[in-house]
Design a protein around this motif. Structure first.
Motif, PDB file in Angstrom:
ATOM      1  N   ASN A   1      55.458  14.811  32.282  1.00 30.87           N
ATOM      2  CA  ASN A   1      56.278  13.417  32.186  1.00 30.87           C
ATOM      3  C   ASN A   1      55.525  12.050  32.427  1.00 30.87           C
ATOM      4  OD1 ASN A   1      58.615  15.245  32.325  1.00 30.87           O
ATOM      5  ND2 ASN A   1      58.585  14.879  34.701  1.00 30.87           N
ATOM      6  N   GLU A   2      55.599  11.270  31.638  1.00 32.80           N
ATOM      7  CA  GLU A   2      54.910  10.143  31.803  1.00 32.80           C
ATOM      8  C   GLU A   2      55.967   9.065  32.199  1.00 32.80           C
ATOM      9  OE1 GLU A   2      54.483  11.763  29.077  1.00 32.80           O
ATOM     10  OE2 GLU A   2      52.774  12.721  30.029  1.00 32.80           O
ATOM     11  N   TYR A   3      55.863   7.983  33.001  1.00 27.20           N
ATOM     12  CA  TYR A   3      56.710   7.085  33.433  1.00 27.20           C
ATOM     13  C   TYR A   3      56.196   5.476  33.236  1.00 27.20           C
ATOM     14  CZ  TYR A   3      58.767  11.106  35.864  1.00 27.20           C
ATOM     15  OH  TYR A   3      59.458  12.147  36.306  1.00 27.20           O
ATOM     16  N   LEU A   4      57.088   5.016  32.837  1.00 27.57           N
ATOM     17  CA  LEU A   4      56.943   3.358  32.637  1.00 27.57           C
ATOM     18  C   LEU A   4      57.777   2.539  33.689  1.00 27.57           C
ATOM     19  CD1 LEU A   4      55.968   0.864  31.060  1.00 27.57           C
ATOM     20  CD2 LEU A   4      58.098   1.062  29.908  1.00 27.57           C
ATOM     21  N   VAL A   5      57.080   1.677  34.304  1.00 22.66           N
ATOM     22  CA  VAL A   5      57.815   0.734  35.317  1.00 22.66           C
ATOM     23  C   VAL A   5      57.694  -0.575  34.394  1.00 22.66           C
ATOM     24  CG1 VAL A   5      58.266  -0.079  37.420  1.00 22.66           C
ATOM     25  CG2 VAL A   5      56.656   2.087  37.071  1.00 22.66           C
TER      26      VAL A   5
ATOM     27  N   LEU B   1      57.663  24.282  36.995  1.00 19.22           N
ATOM     28  CA  LEU B   1      57.398  24.567  35.717  1.00 19.22           C
ATOM     29  C   LEU B   1      58.689  25.421  35.134  1.00 19.22           C
ATOM     30  CD1 LEU B   1      53.776  26.301  36.802  1.00 19.22           C
ATOM     31  CD2 LEU B   1      54.417  24.062  35.547  1.00 19.22           C
ATOM     32  N   LEU B   2      59.392  24.525  34.351  1.00 19.79           N
ATOM     33  CA  LEU B   2      60.549  25.154  34.014  1.00 19.79           C
ATOM     34  C   LEU B   2      60.578  25.854  32.688  1.00 19.79           C
ATOM     35  CD1 LEU B   2      62.529  21.692  34.635  1.00 19.79           C
ATOM     36  CD2 LEU B   2      62.559  23.785  36.341  1.00 19.79           C
TER      37      LEU B   2
ATOM     38  N   ASP C   1      66.211  21.188  29.661  1.00 22.07           N
ATOM     39  CA  ASP C   1      65.624  20.022  29.250  1.00 22.07           C
ATOM     40  C   ASP C   1      66.382  18.959  29.851  1.00 22.07           C
ATOM     41  OD1 ASP C   1      67.983  20.289  27.868  1.00 22.07           O
ATOM     42  OD2 ASP C   1      66.887  19.801  25.848  1.00 22.07           O
ATOM     43  N   ASN C   2      66.902  19.039  31.230  1.00 23.14           N
ATOM     44  CA  ASN C   2      67.680  18.216  31.850  1.00 23.14           C
ATOM     45  C   ASN C   2      66.820  17.365  32.733  1.00 23.14           C
ATOM     46  OD1 ASN C   2      70.380  19.141  31.267  1.00 23.14           O
ATOM     47  ND2 ASN C   2      70.087  20.517  33.051  1.00 23.14           N
ATOM     48  N   LEU C   3      66.914  15.939  32.449  1.00 25.21           N
ATOM     49  CA  LEU C   3      66.261  14.860  33.195  1.00 25.21           C
ATOM     50  C   LEU C   3      66.289  15.080  34.693  1.00 25.21           C
ATOM     51  CD1 LEU C   3      64.258  12.550  32.670  1.00 25.21           C
ATOM     52  CD2 LEU C   3      66.164  10.959  32.678  1.00 25.21           C
ATOM     53  N   PHE C   4      67.341  15.277  35.016  1.00 30.43           N
ATOM     54  CA  PHE C   4      67.496  15.488  36.495  1.00 30.43           C
ATOM     55  C   PHE C   4      67.728  17.025  37.003  1.00 30.43           C
ATOM     56  CE2 PHE C   4      68.880  11.159  35.632  1.00 30.43           C
ATOM     57  CZ  PHE C   4      68.015  10.572  36.356  1.00 30.43           C
ATOM     58  N   VAL C   5      67.515  16.975  38.250  1.00 29.36           N
ATOM     59  CA  VAL C   5      67.649  18.603  38.829  1.00 29.36           C
ATOM     60  C   VAL C   5      69.180  18.561  38.936  1.00 29.36           C
ATOM     61  CG1 VAL C   5      67.555  19.745  40.970  1.00 29.36           C
ATOM     62  CG2 VAL C   5      65.461  18.508  40.121  1.00 29.36           C
TER      63      VAL C   5
ATOM     64  N   ASN D   1      62.957   4.717  51.750  1.00 28.28           N
ATOM     65  CA  ASN D   1      64.385   4.780  51.125  1.00 28.28           C
ATOM     66  C   ASN D   1      64.308   5.189  49.662  1.00 28.28           C
ATOM     67  OD1 ASN D   1      67.099   4.338  50.628  1.00 28.28           O
ATOM     68  ND2 ASN D   1      67.238   2.321  51.260  1.00 28.28           N
ATOM     69  N   ILE D   2      64.561   6.562  49.595  1.00 31.70           N
ATOM     70  CA  ILE D   2      64.379   6.971  47.841  1.00 31.70           C
ATOM     71  C   ILE D   2      65.583   7.564  47.512  1.00 31.70           C
ATOM     72  CG2 ILE D   2      63.056   8.812  46.529  1.00 31.70           C
ATOM     73  CD1 ILE D   2      60.916   8.798  48.953  1.00 31.70           C
ATOM     74  N   ASP D   3      65.915   6.881  46.322  1.00 32.49           N
ATOM     75  CA  ASP D   3      67.010   7.471  45.557  1.00 32.49           C
ATOM     76  C   ASP D   3      66.623   8.537  44.568  1.00 32.49           C
ATOM     77  OD1 ASP D   3      68.951   6.205  46.673  1.00 32.49           O
ATOM     78  OD2 ASP D   3      69.205   4.513  45.195  1.00 32.49           O
ATOM     79  N   MET D   4      65.489   8.457  44.006  1.00 33.79           N
ATOM     80  CA  MET D   4      64.941   9.161  42.743  1.00 33.79           C
ATOM     81  C   MET D   4      63.391   9.499  43.147  1.00 33.79           C
ATOM     82  SD  MET D   4      66.755   8.028  39.314  1.00 33.79           S
ATOM     83  CE  MET D   4      67.116   6.305  39.654  1.00 33.79           C
ATOM     84  N   LEU D   5      63.157  10.887  43.340  1.00 33.42           N
ATOM     85  CA  LEU D   5      61.861  11.369  43.462  1.00 33.42           C
ATOM     86  C   LEU D   5      61.229  12.034  42.025  1.00 33.42           C
ATOM     87  CD1 LEU D   5      60.387  13.190  46.620  1.00 33.42           C
ATOM     88  CD2 LEU D   5      59.921  14.152  44.225  1.00 33.42           C
ATOM     89  N   CYS D   6      60.481  11.489  41.558  1.00 41.76           N
ATOM     90  CA  CYS D   6      59.997  11.744  39.965  1.00 41.76           C
ATOM     91  C   CYS D   6      58.723  12.357  39.929  1.00 41.76           C
ATOM     92  CB  CYS D   6      60.015  10.446  39.290  1.00 41.76           C
ATOM     93  SG  CYS D   6      61.409   9.365  39.637  1.00 41.76           S
ATOM     94  N   PRO D   7      58.822  13.608  39.630  1.00 39.59           N
ATOM     95  CA  PRO D   7      57.328  14.718  39.640  1.00 39.59           C
ATOM     96  C   PRO D   7      56.851  14.245  38.142  1.00 39.59           C
ATOM     97  CG  PRO D   7      59.103  15.907  39.535  1.00 39.59           C
ATOM     98  CD  PRO D   7      59.749  14.473  39.507  1.00 39.59           C
ATOM     99  N   GLN D   8      55.454  14.616  37.966  1.00 42.15           N
ATOM    100  CA  GLN D   8      54.988  14.519  36.448  1.00 42.15           C
ATOM    101  C   GLN D   8      55.145  15.932  35.748  1.00 42.15           C
ATOM    102  OE1 GLN D   8      51.245  15.977  36.410  1.00 42.15           O
ATOM    103  NE2 GLN D   8      50.675  15.065  34.646  1.00 42.15           N
ATOM    104  N   HIS D   9      55.783  17.074  36.624  1.00 36.49           N
ATOM    105  CA  HIS D   9      56.305  17.876  35.607  1.00 36.49           C
ATOM    106  C   HIS D   9      57.590  18.494  36.199  1.00 36.49           C
ATOM    107  CE1 HIS D   9      51.862  18.983  34.680  1.00 36.49           C
ATOM    108  NE2 HIS D   9      51.784  18.641  36.214  1.00 36.49           N
ATOM    109  N   GLY D  10      58.465  18.785  35.028  1.00 42.52           N
ATOM    110  CA  GLY D  10      59.862  19.085  35.517  1.00 42.52           C
ATOM    111  C   GLY D  10      60.805  18.055  35.709  1.00 42.52           C
TER     112      GLY D  10
END
Ligand SMILES: [Fe+2]
Ligand SMILES: [Fe+2]
Lengths: 210, 246
Positions: B32-36, B167-168, B173-177, B212-221
Motif C-alpha cells: 500500500n502506498e499512501y498520499l497525504v 499477508l492476506l 481486497d477490503n481496505l479496512f480490517v 489519538n489514533i482513528d486509523m492505523l495504516c500499514p504498508q501491507h494488508g
C-alpha cells in the motif's frame, strides 16, 4: 497517447546493451587467457636463454632471439593490461546504458498507464538524450578497444617472426639443435595460440556494431 | 493499474491509499502506498518498488497532480518501500526524501544524491506539509534498525509501515480490517519473524497508545480503524517477536 517513434528505436538499440555485457565478459576472458600465455612465454624465454648459454657460441643467435621473445612477452602483457582498462570503462558504460534503458522502459509504462504526463514526457526526453550520449561513449570505447587490438595484432606478428627465426637458428645449434628445436617449436605454438585468441576476439559481435 | 481510495477528507486535507494492483506479478509482495495532501501539496509515504512505479504513478495521477508532490517519506530502506526513488527523481529531481539518518547513505544505491535526503534523527521530527504538521514517530527495530512511522494528529491517522502488515489471501481486497480475529491470523507469522526486538515493540506500543489514533495504516494488508486500532496495539504488545526457527 501517441508513441514517440525515437523511443522504440533507442529501446531496441539499448536492448543490445545486455548482450554487450555478455560479449565484453567473453572478451575479458580471452584477454586473460592471452595474458596467461604471455606469462608462459616469459618463463619459456628465460629457460631458452639458459639453454642457449649452455650451448655456447653455436646458439648465440638463438639466445638473442630468446631475449627478444622475453621482451615481446612483456610488451604483450602491458598491451593486454591497457586493454583491461578499456574493458573496465566499457563495462561501466554498458551498465549506465542498461540503467538508462530500465528507467526509460518504466517511465514509458508510467506514461502509457497514466495517459500521458508532460513532466514524465520531459523526463523521458532528457533520459533519451542521456542514453544517446552514453551510447556514443560506448562506441568510443569500442573504437579504442579495436585500436588497441590492432596494435596487439602487430605485436603478435612480430612475435611470430621471432619464433620462426628461433626455429631457423635452432638448426645451427649442433649438439643442442634438438633441444633448441623443441623450444622454438613451443614458442611457435604459443604465439599461434595468441593469434588464434586474437582472431576470436575480432570475431566478437561487440565489434560488429557501429 | 492500482486503485486509489480516499479514506479521510476534511476540506483540502486528504489521506489516499493506493492499493491492490491486479496486474502485479505474484513474485512481488503487495504494497500500500499512501498520499497525504494538504492545501494542494502532497507527501507520498513509502512510494514502493521500481517495478510498480508505473502502477503507482498512474493511480496517483488519477487522484492528484504528481507535480504537486513536495516530498517522499520512506519508513525504512527496504526495496518494496523505496527502490522506485530513481524514477521519482527522474520525474522531479528536486523531490526530497525523508528517511532515518541511518539509511541516508544506503538508499542512494537506489538513486538520489546528498541533497535528496532529509535525515530524520532517532528521536523523530516534525514534517511540515504546506502548513500541516506531521510527526515522524520512532519505530526502530520494527523491523528496520532505523524506522519511522508518520502521525497526522489532525486526521488522527498513523501510517505504521510494516507494523500491522498482513499477508492476506489474493481474493481479500477490503481496505479496512473487517474481522479482527480472522485478519490477525495473517499478520502473526509476519510480526513474529520480521519484528526484531521485544523491547522496541514494548516502547512503540507505549508510545503510540498515548496518541489519538482513528486509523492505523500499514504498508501491507488492510487498515485498522476504530476499536481495532487498540485491539491491534494490545495484540502486538502481547506477541513474542524476534523468533526464527532454524
Ligand atoms: Fe520492510
Ligand atoms: Fe514492507
Amino acid at each position: 497517447m501517441t508513441q514517440n517513434p525515437s523511443i522504440g528505436i533507442s529501446q531496441s538499440r539499448a536492448s543490445t546493451a545486455g548482450q554487450d555485457l555478455v560479449r565484453i565478459v567473453r572478451i575479458n576472458e580471452e584477454i586473460k587467457s592471452i595474458v596467461a600465455v604471455a606469462f608462459k612465454i616469459n618463463i619459456m624465454a628465460l629457460n631458452a636463454i639458459f639453454l642457449a648459454k649452455r650451448a655456447g657460441t653455436t646458439a648465440l643467435g638463438f639466445g638473442v632471439l630468446s631475449n627478444e621473445l622475453r621482451v615481446f612477452s612483456q610488451d604483450l602483457k602491458s598491451a593486454m593490461g591497457g586493454l583491461s582498462g578499456v574493458i573496465h570503462e566499457a563495462v561501466t558504460e554498458v551498465s549506465v546504458v542498461l540503467k538508462d534503458q530500465r528507467l526509460i522502459s518504466l517511465l514509458n509504462r508510467a506514461q502509457e498507464e497514466s495517459g500521458g504526463n508532460a513532466r514524465v514526457a520531459a523526463a523521458l526526453e532528457l533520459r533519451q538524450k542521456q542514453m544517446v550520449e552514453h551510447q556514443s561513449q560506448l562506441r568510443a570505447h569500442r573504437r579504442q578497444l579495436k585500436m588497441v587490438m590492432e596494435n596487439v595484432a602487430q605485436l603478435v606478428e612480430l612475435g611470430g617472426v621471432l619464433a620462426k627465426s628461433a626455429k631457423i637458428e635452432a638448426a645451427y645449434g649442433q649438439g643442442f639443435s634438438n633441444a633448441l628445436g623443441q623450444v622454438s617449436g613451443e614458442f611457435d605454438g604459443v604465439v599461434e595460440d595468441i593469434r588464434h585468441s586474437l582472431v576470436n576476439l575480432n570475431k566478437s559481435e561487440f565489434f560488429l556494431q557501429r | 493499474m492500482k486503485a486509489t481510495q480516499c479514506f479521510y477528507q476534511d476540506g483540502e486535507h486528504k489521506w489516499v491509499a493506493i492499493v491492490r494492483d491486479p496486474a502485479r506479478p505474484d513474485c512481488l509482495i503487495d504494497t500500500n502506498e499512501y498520499l497525504v495532501s494538504y492545501n494542494g501539496s502532497g507527501l507520498l509515504l513509502d512510494p514502493g518498488g521500481a517495478e510498480i512505479f508505473p502502477a503507482v504513478f498512474s493511480a496517483l495521477s488519477a487522484e492528484f497532480d504528481p507535480a504537486a508532490l513536495t516530498g517522499l517519506f520512506a519508513s525504512h530502506q527496504d526495496p518494496d518501500i523505496i527502490s522506485s526513488l530513481a524514477l521519482w527523481l527522474e520525474f522531479n529531481p528536486k523531490l526530497p526524501c525523508y528517511v532515518s539518518w541511518l539509511w541516508a547513505s544506503f538508499i542512494p544505491h537506489f538513486g538520489g544524491s546528498a541533497e535528496t535526503f532529509v535525515a530524520i534523527p532517532d528521536e523523530g521530527m516534525e514534517i511540515n506539509l504546506n502548513g500541516l504538521n506531521l510527526q515522524a514517530i520512532p519505530a526502530h527495530y520494527l523491523h528496520a534498525s532505523g524506522n519511522f512511522h508518520l502521525y497526522d494528529a489532525k486526521a488522527k491517522v498513523l501510517f505504521s509501515g510494516d507494523v500491522g502488515a498482513a499477508l492476506l489471501p489474493a481474493k481479500s481486497d477490503n481496505l479496512f480490517v473487517e474481522n479482527f480475529d480472522a485478519h490477525i491470523r495473517h499478520a502473526e507469522a509476519f510480526h513474529r519473524r520480521w519484528m526484531g526486538s521485544n523491547e522496541a515493540k514494548r516502547a512503540w506500543c507505549e508510545r503510540v497508545s498515548r496518541l489519538n489514533i482513528d486509523m492505523l495504516c500499514p504498508q501491507h494488508g488492510a487498515i485498522y480503524q476504530g476499536a481495532d486500532v487498540e485491539r491491534f496495539i494490545n495484540w502486538f504488545d502481547g506477541l513474542r517477536v524476534g523468533v526464527a526457527v532454524g
